[in-house]
Design a protein around this motif. Structure first.
Motif, mmCIF file in Angstrom:
data_model
loop_
_atom_site.group_PDB
_atom_site.id
_atom_site.type_symbol
_atom_site.label_atom_id
_atom_site.label_comp_id
_atom_site.label_asym_id
_atom_site.label_seq_id
_atom_site.Cartn_x
_atom_site.Cartn_y
_atom_site.Cartn_z
ATOM 1 N N THR A 29 -29.261 66.277 44.395
ATOM 2 C CA THR A 29 -30.256 67.176 43.807
ATOM 3 C C THR A 29 -30.188 68.550 44.462
ATOM 4 O OG1 THR A 29 -31.709 65.327 43.282
ATOM 5 C CG2 THR A 29 -32.712 67.510 43.353
ATOM 6 N N LYS A 30 -30.108 68.570 45.791
ATOM 7 C CA LYS A 30 -30.052 69.840 46.518
ATOM 8 C C LYS A 30 -28.795 70.628 46.148
ATOM 9 C CE LYS A 30 -30.244 71.751 51.171
ATOM 10 N NZ LYS A 30 -30.351 71.446 52.608
ATOM 11 N N ALA A 31 -27.698 69.928 45.929
ATOM 12 C CA ALA A 31 -26.434 70.591 45.591
ATOM 13 C C ALA A 31 -26.320 70.882 44.091
ATOM 14 C CB ALA A 31 -25.257 69.732 46.041
ATOM 15 N N ASN A 32 -27.347 70.506 43.321
ATOM 16 C CA ASN A 32 -27.359 70.717 41.875
ATOM 17 C C ASN A 32 -26.135 70.089 41.200
ATOM 18 O OD1 ASN A 32 -28.643 71.619 39.548
ATOM 19 N ND2 ASN A 32 -27.529 73.554 39.543
ATOM 20 N N VAL A 33 -25.837 68.856 41.606
ATOM 21 C CA VAL A 33 -24.678 68.135 41.077
ATOM 22 C C VAL A 33 -25.096 67.368 39.830
ATOM 23 C CG1 VAL A 33 -23.045 66.266 41.540
ATOM 24 C CG2 VAL A 33 -23.591 67.923 43.322
ATOM 25 N N HIS A 34 -24.303 67.494 38.801
ATOM 26 C CA HIS A 34 -24.542 66.768 37.560
ATOM 27 C C HIS A 34 -23.313 65.926 37.255
ATOM 28 C CE1 HIS A 34 -28.126 69.122 36.761
ATOM 29 N NE2 HIS A 34 -27.435 70.181 37.149
ATOM 30 N N PRO A 35 -23.489 64.621 37.131
ATOM 31 C CA PRO A 35 -22.323 63.764 36.859
ATOM 32 C C PRO A 35 -21.762 64.013 35.473
ATOM 33 C CG PRO A 35 -24.344 62.494 36.705
ATOM 34 C CD PRO A 35 -24.723 63.868 37.197
ATOM 35 N N VAL A 36 -20.485 63.815 35.346
ATOM 36 C CA VAL A 36 -19.808 63.911 34.058
ATOM 37 C C VAL A 36 -19.468 62.493 33.623
ATOM 38 C CG1 VAL A 36 -17.771 64.772 32.861
ATOM 39 C CG2 VAL A 36 -18.850 66.157 34.639
ATOM 40 N N TYR A 37 -19.930 62.137 32.466
ATOM 41 C CA TYR A 37 -19.672 60.798 31.955
ATOM 42 C C TYR A 37 -18.476 60.834 31.026
ATOM 43 C CZ TYR A 37 -24.302 59.828 33.722
ATOM 44 O OH TYR A 37 -25.391 59.693 34.542
ATOM 45 N N GLY A 38 -17.677 59.836 31.106
ATOM 46 C CA GLY A 38 -16.503 59.748 30.258
ATOM 47 C C GLY A 38 -16.222 58.298 29.961
ATOM 48 N N ASP A 39 -15.007 57.915 30.184
ATOM 49 C CA ASP A 39 -14.612 56.541 29.939
ATOM 50 C C ASP A 39 -15.234 55.611 30.974
ATOM 51 O OD1 ASP A 39 -12.956 57.352 27.828
ATOM 52 O OD2 ASP A 39 -11.313 57.774 29.208
ATOM 53 N N ILE A 40 -15.405 54.371 30.572
ATOM 54 C CA ILE A 40 -15.904 53.336 31.470
ATOM 55 C C ILE A 40 -14.773 52.348 31.699
ATOM 56 C CG2 ILE A 40 -17.552 51.456 31.762
ATOM 57 C CD1 ILE A 40 -19.458 53.085 29.939
ATOM 58 N N PHE A 41 -14.502 52.066 32.968
ATOM 59 C CA PHE A 41 -13.416 51.169 33.335
ATOM 60 C C PHE A 41 -13.979 49.955 34.055
ATOM 61 C CE2 PHE A 41 -11.576 55.374 33.123
ATOM 62 C CZ PHE A 41 -10.359 55.178 32.487
ATOM 63 N N SER A 42 -13.375 48.800 33.815
ATOM 64 C CA SER A 42 -13.742 47.609 34.571
ATOM 65 C C SER A 42 -13.034 47.668 35.920
ATOM 66 C CB SER A 42 -13.327 46.347 33.819
ATOM 67 O OG SER A 42 -11.913 46.261 33.759
ATOM 68 N N LEU A 43 -13.465 46.835 36.843
ATOM 69 C CA LEU A 43 -12.843 46.818 38.160
ATOM 70 C C LEU A 43 -11.359 46.501 38.067
ATOM 71 C CD1 LEU A 43 -13.372 47.203 41.140
ATOM 72 C CD2 LEU A 43 -13.971 44.784 41.300
ATOM 73 N N SER A 44 -10.981 45.692 37.117
ATOM 74 C CA SER A 44 -9.565 45.354 36.966
ATOM 75 C C SER A 44 -8.742 46.543 36.453
ATOM 76 C CB SER A 44 -9.387 44.157 36.033
ATOM 77 O OG SER A 44 -9.811 44.478 34.727
ATOM 78 N N GLN A 45 -9.406 47.597 35.996
ATOM 79 C CA GLN A 45 -8.724 48.794 35.495
ATOM 80 C C GLN A 45 -8.789 49.946 36.505
ATOM 81 O OE1 GLN A 45 -11.242 48.901 31.936
ATOM 82 N NE2 GLN A 45 -9.331 48.915 30.731
ATOM 83 N N THR A 46 -8.975 49.617 37.779
ATOM 84 C CA THR A 46 -9.100 50.646 38.811
ATOM 85 C C THR A 46 -7.910 51.595 38.816
ATOM 86 O OG1 THR A 46 -10.447 49.168 40.162
ATOM 87 C CG2 THR A 46 -9.417 51.050 41.278
ATOM 88 N N LYS A 47 -6.706 51.066 38.717
ATOM 89 C CA LYS A 47 -5.515 51.924 38.730
ATOM 90 C C LYS A 47 -5.559 52.928 37.582
ATOM 91 C CE LYS A 47 -0.454 51.983 38.601
ATOM 92 N NZ LYS A 47 -0.486 53.293 38.015
ATOM 93 N N GLU A 48 -5.896 52.460 36.395
ATOM 94 C CA GLU A 48 -5.971 53.367 35.242
ATOM 95 C C GLU A 48 -7.055 54.430 35.451
ATOM 96 O OE1 GLU A 48 -5.859 50.065 35.112
ATOM 97 O OE2 GLU A 48 -4.340 49.466 33.636
ATOM 98 N N ALA A 49 -8.170 54.026 36.021
ATOM 99 C CA ALA A 49 -9.257 54.981 36.262
ATOM 100 C C ALA A 49 -8.828 56.046 37.272
ATOM 101 C CB ALA A 49 -10.496 54.249 36.768
ATOM 102 N N MET A 50 -8.171 55.637 38.341
ATOM 103 C CA MET A 50 -7.720 56.589 39.351
ATOM 104 C C MET A 50 -6.604 57.481 38.810
ATOM 105 S SD MET A 50 -9.873 56.137 41.670
ATOM 106 C CE MET A 50 -9.216 57.298 42.840
#
Length: 56
Positions: A29-50
């Protein structure tokens, strides 16, 4: 790629307890950070997400 575009990524890892989560909220909040939402990956798709993060 991030260096090329002068973009910086920071990660915050917290335990799912009230105190640490509140500290994370306060920092974001102090840093005024706003998350960017995009694709949702399962844990098994960690490599693809990274890979996607690496490509910006």
């Amino acid at each position: 790629m991030a260096k090329k575009y002068q973009v910086h990524y920071h990660f915050i890892f917290v335990h799912a307890d009230g105190k640490q989560l509140q500290e994370a909220v306060d920092i974001l909040t102090k840093a005024n950070v706003h998350p960017v939402y995009g694709d949702i990956f399962s844990l098994s798709q960690t490599k693809e997400a990274m890979d996607k993060v690496a490509k910006g």
